[in-house]
Design a protein around this motif. Structure first.
Motif, PDB file in Angstrom:
ATOM      1  N   ALA A   1     -24.479  11.884 -18.125  1.00 39.37           N
ATOM      2  CA  ALA A   1     -23.528  12.982 -18.272  1.00 39.37           C
ATOM      3  C   ALA A   1     -23.386  13.398 -19.730  1.00 39.37           C
ATOM      4  CB  ALA A   1     -22.170  12.581 -17.699  1.00 39.37           C
ATOM      5  N   LEU A   2     -23.326  12.435 -20.627  1.00 36.26           N
ATOM      6  CA  LEU A   2     -23.208  12.752 -22.052  1.00 36.26           C
ATOM      7  C   LEU A   2     -24.431  13.506 -22.553  1.00 36.26           C
ATOM      8  CD1 LEU A   2     -21.642   9.450 -23.445  1.00 36.26           C
ATOM      9  CD2 LEU A   2     -20.551  11.701 -23.327  1.00 36.26           C
ATOM     10  N   MET A   3     -25.620  13.036 -22.169  1.00 39.01           N
ATOM     11  CA  MET A   3     -26.845  13.701 -22.623  1.00 39.01           C
ATOM     12  C   MET A   3     -26.946  15.120 -22.064  1.00 39.01           C
ATOM     13  SD  MET A   3     -29.856  10.809 -22.738  1.00 39.01           S
ATOM     14  CE  MET A   3     -29.673  10.304 -21.022  1.00 39.01           C
ATOM     15  N   LEU A   4     -26.737  15.263 -20.756  1.00 44.27           N
ATOM     16  CA  LEU A   4     -26.861  16.589 -20.148  1.00 44.27           C
ATOM     17  C   LEU A   4     -25.752  17.516 -20.620  1.00 44.27           C
ATOM     18  CD1 LEU A   4     -27.862  15.654 -16.482  1.00 44.27           C
ATOM     19  CD2 LEU A   4     -29.340  16.317 -18.383  1.00 44.27           C
ATOM     20  N   GLY A   5     -24.558  16.957 -20.826  1.00 40.17           N
ATOM     21  CA  GLY A   5     -23.465  17.777 -21.327  1.00 40.17           C
ATOM     22  C   GLY A   5     -23.738  18.312 -22.720  1.00 40.17           C
ATOM     23  N   LEU A   6     -24.266  17.454 -23.594  1.00 41.54           N
ATOM     24  CA  LEU A   6     -24.581  17.889 -24.957  1.00 41.54           C
ATOM     25  C   LEU A   6     -25.689  18.939 -24.950  1.00 41.54           C
ATOM     26  CD1 LEU A   6     -24.374  14.445 -26.796  1.00 41.54           C
ATOM     27  CD2 LEU A   6     -22.791  16.371 -27.020  1.00 41.54           C
TER      28      LEU A   6
ATOM     29  N   ILE B   1     -32.010  18.198 -13.081  1.00 37.88           N
ATOM     30  CA  ILE B   1     -32.075  16.773 -13.423  1.00 37.88           C
ATOM     31  C   ILE B   1     -31.011  15.999 -12.643  1.00 37.88           C
ATOM     32  CG2 ILE B   1     -31.682  15.115 -15.298  1.00 37.88           C
ATOM     33  CD1 ILE B   1     -32.966  17.162 -17.198  1.00 37.88           C
ATOM     34  N   ILE B   2     -29.831  16.579 -12.517  1.00 38.71           N
ATOM     35  CA  ILE B   2     -28.783  15.938 -11.721  1.00 38.71           C
ATOM     36  C   ILE B   2     -29.243  15.785 -10.278  1.00 38.71           C
ATOM     37  CG2 ILE B   2     -26.458  16.246 -10.757  1.00 38.71           C
ATOM     38  CD1 ILE B   2     -25.682  17.577 -13.406  1.00 38.71           C
TER      39      ILE B   2
ATOM     40  N   THR C   1     -21.467  15.482  -7.618  1.00 41.72           N
ATOM     41  CA  THR C   1     -20.286  16.230  -8.056  1.00 41.72           C
ATOM     42  C   THR C   1     -19.589  15.514  -9.193  1.00 41.72           C
ATOM     43  OG1 THR C   1     -19.981  17.081  -5.809  1.00 41.72           O
ATOM     44  CG2 THR C   1     -18.108  17.264  -7.305  1.00 41.72           C
ATOM     45  N   ARG C   2     -19.497  14.167  -9.092  1.00 42.62           N
ATOM     46  CA  ARG C   2     -18.857  13.389 -10.145  1.00 42.62           C
ATOM     47  C   ARG C   2     -19.623  13.544 -11.464  1.00 42.62           C
ATOM     48  NH1 ARG C   2     -15.160   9.847  -9.020  1.00 42.62           N
ATOM     49  NH2 ARG C   2     -15.921   9.618  -6.882  1.00 42.62           N
ATOM     50  N   LEU C   3     -20.960  13.507 -11.396  1.00 46.35           N
ATOM     51  CA  LEU C   3     -21.761  13.689 -12.604  1.00 46.35           C
ATOM     52  C   LEU C   3     -21.620  15.110 -13.134  1.00 46.35           C
ATOM     53  CD1 LEU C   3     -23.788  12.731 -14.679  1.00 46.35           C
ATOM     54  CD2 LEU C   3     -25.620  13.128 -13.035  1.00 46.35           C
TER      55      LEU C   3
ATOM     56  N   VAL D   1     -20.281  16.268 -16.776  1.00 48.31           N
ATOM     57  CA  VAL D   1     -21.023  17.182 -17.646  1.00 48.31           C
ATOM     58  C   VAL D   1     -20.122  18.348 -18.054  1.00 48.31           C
ATOM     59  CG1 VAL D   1     -22.940  18.826 -17.732  1.00 48.31           C
ATOM     60  CG2 VAL D   1     -23.291  16.561 -16.750  1.00 48.31           C
ATOM     61  N   MET D   2     -19.349  18.866 -17.090  1.00 47.04           N
ATOM     62  CA  MET D   2     -18.418  19.948 -17.390  1.00 47.04           C
ATOM     63  C   MET D   2     -17.383  19.515 -18.425  1.00 47.04           C
ATOM     64  SD  MET D   2     -19.091  22.737 -15.739  1.00 47.04           S
ATOM     65  CE  MET D   2     -20.110  23.289 -14.372  1.00 47.04           C
TER      66      MET D   2
END
Length: 398
Positions: free
Chosen positions: A9-14, A119-120, A130-132, A136-137
């Protein structure tokens, strides 16, 4: 949440922040850009329109490319384009050059919009996805909360071009993140052959899937409402209500809090009540908040605190609508998740670009244009949810 979900989540969010950062960070600079170039307000708003057109349309290419070549190569390509065009934006000699370079910047940013969704889907489905997605959101929410403030702080001593140099530095960090931390999630044996006919066939499947289209367009109406706000926020807050760039940045951050807060409950609510029920009630709340805001405006209520409060409420409902519809739209399309995410992102960005164009054309400096736009988006979203979510098969299984 499991440690691997948090890391992903941190990687995809960034990564996903790159595109929004290019929007949110330079919002406080729009009035200054219009003044520096000696052009009307609408001309500076076209820099948003050109970005969003490319940002949306080019996802149609990145999605299939991600299914054919893996997830990482298209990310590299898009971020390099984004990096070079960001530097070009900082050096643009005229507003016309800036509009054109913002288009190229949107071409690059499209990569980090659709591919993280795929990727998710490669790793997770259902409630876990949904949690991931909501986590990310959460990371993405940092952008509208901090980016305008960072932009205004940079702009004061260094001028508005410094905003684009800062975006370029963030892009370099994203490239390093992909190279050294992000795994390839699509094995070679699962990749789709380079076949234009197969790609067109995948698009036909998606366009004929009323559930996919309905979920995508419901989320798209939320996107259109938020982009309507983006197109006029800097001028409305600074010119009409008299805020400084720093005050605008803080007010803009408050508007993001609603989305940020409620999105974290989306997975738990979906697990308890089902994704379809969450979308139904959240869309209804979005529409009712928009209608209430319109009624207050028509009654002559024109208070800045009321505007911020009503936008906060609308965004709170969107925090449930957007991530849930993203996940539900992809659930049935695992083998073509990249293409599905790309088409969904394109349609939503195009709705946003249309909203920006319409709102910018009729904006008269007062808040009513924005209030009407959000109310219309809410009403259309309700109509779409009634048409889409009456399908019993999905109501039972999601």
């Amino acid at each position: 949440m499991k440690p691997d979900l948090i890391k992903m989540a941190l990687m995809l969010g960034l990564l996903s922040c790159v595109g929004p950062f290019a929007i949110d960070m330079y919002l406080p600079a729009m009035p200054a850009m219009a003044e520096d170039y000696g052009v009307p307000t609408a001309m500076s708003q076209y820099t948003l329109v050109s970005f969003f057109i490319a940002f949306g349309a080019c996802q149609l290419f990145y999605g299939p490319a991600a299914d054919m070549f893996g997830r990482k190569p298209p990310l590299y390509f898009g971020l390099v384009v984004f990096l070079l065009s960001s530097i070009g934006c900082a050096l643009a000699p005229t507003i016309e050059w800036l509009i054109a370079l913002r288009f190229v910047q949107g071409v690059g940013a499209a990569a980090v919009m659709s591919i993280p969704r795929a990727i998710i889907r490669d790793r997770y489905t259902g409630t876990e996805a949904t949690r991931l997605m909501t986590t990310v959101m959460l990371v993405i929410s940092i952008s509208p909360m901090l980016a305008p403030l960072v932009g205004s702080l940079l702009m004061a001593p260094f001028g508005w071009p410094s905003v684009f140099y800062a975006v370029a530095l963030a892009t370099v960090a994203s490239l390093l993140l992909i190279r050294f931390a992000l795994p390839e999630t699509l094995p070679v044996d699962q990749r789709v052959p380079v076949n234009p006919a197969a790609m067109l066939g995948a698009f036909r499947v998606l366009f004929r899937d009323s559930y996919f289209m309905g979920m995508t367009l419901i989320g798209g109406m939320g996107t259109a409402g938020f982009f309507s706000f983006l197109s006029v926020a800097a001028f409305l807050y600074t010119d009409y209500y008299g805020l400084t760039p720093s005050q605008f940045s803080l007010a803009f951050a408050v508007n993001a809090l609603g989305f940020f807060a409620t999105s974290q409950f989306a997975a738990n609510l979906c697990e308890r009540f089902g994704g379809v029920s969450v979308v139904k009630w959240a869309v209804a709340g979005f529409a009712l908040s928009g209608l209430l805001h319109l009624l207050l405006n028509l009654m002559g209520v024109d208070d800045f605190a009321v505007l911020v409060a009503m936008l906060l409420l609308a965004n709170a409902f969107l925090g449930l609508v957007v991530p849930t519809t993203m996940v539900l739209s992809l659930d049935d399309h695992g083998p073509i998740a990249g293409t599905a995410a790309a088409l969904g992102g394109t349609l939503q960005m195009m709705l946003g670009a249309v909203a920006i164009g319409i709102v910018s054309a009729v904006f008269d400096g007062a808040p009513r244009t924005l209030v009407v736009a959000i109310a219309v988006c809410g009403a259309v979203a309700v109509l779409l949810s009634v048409m889409t979510l009456r399908q019993p098969s999905h109501a039972v299984t999601t």
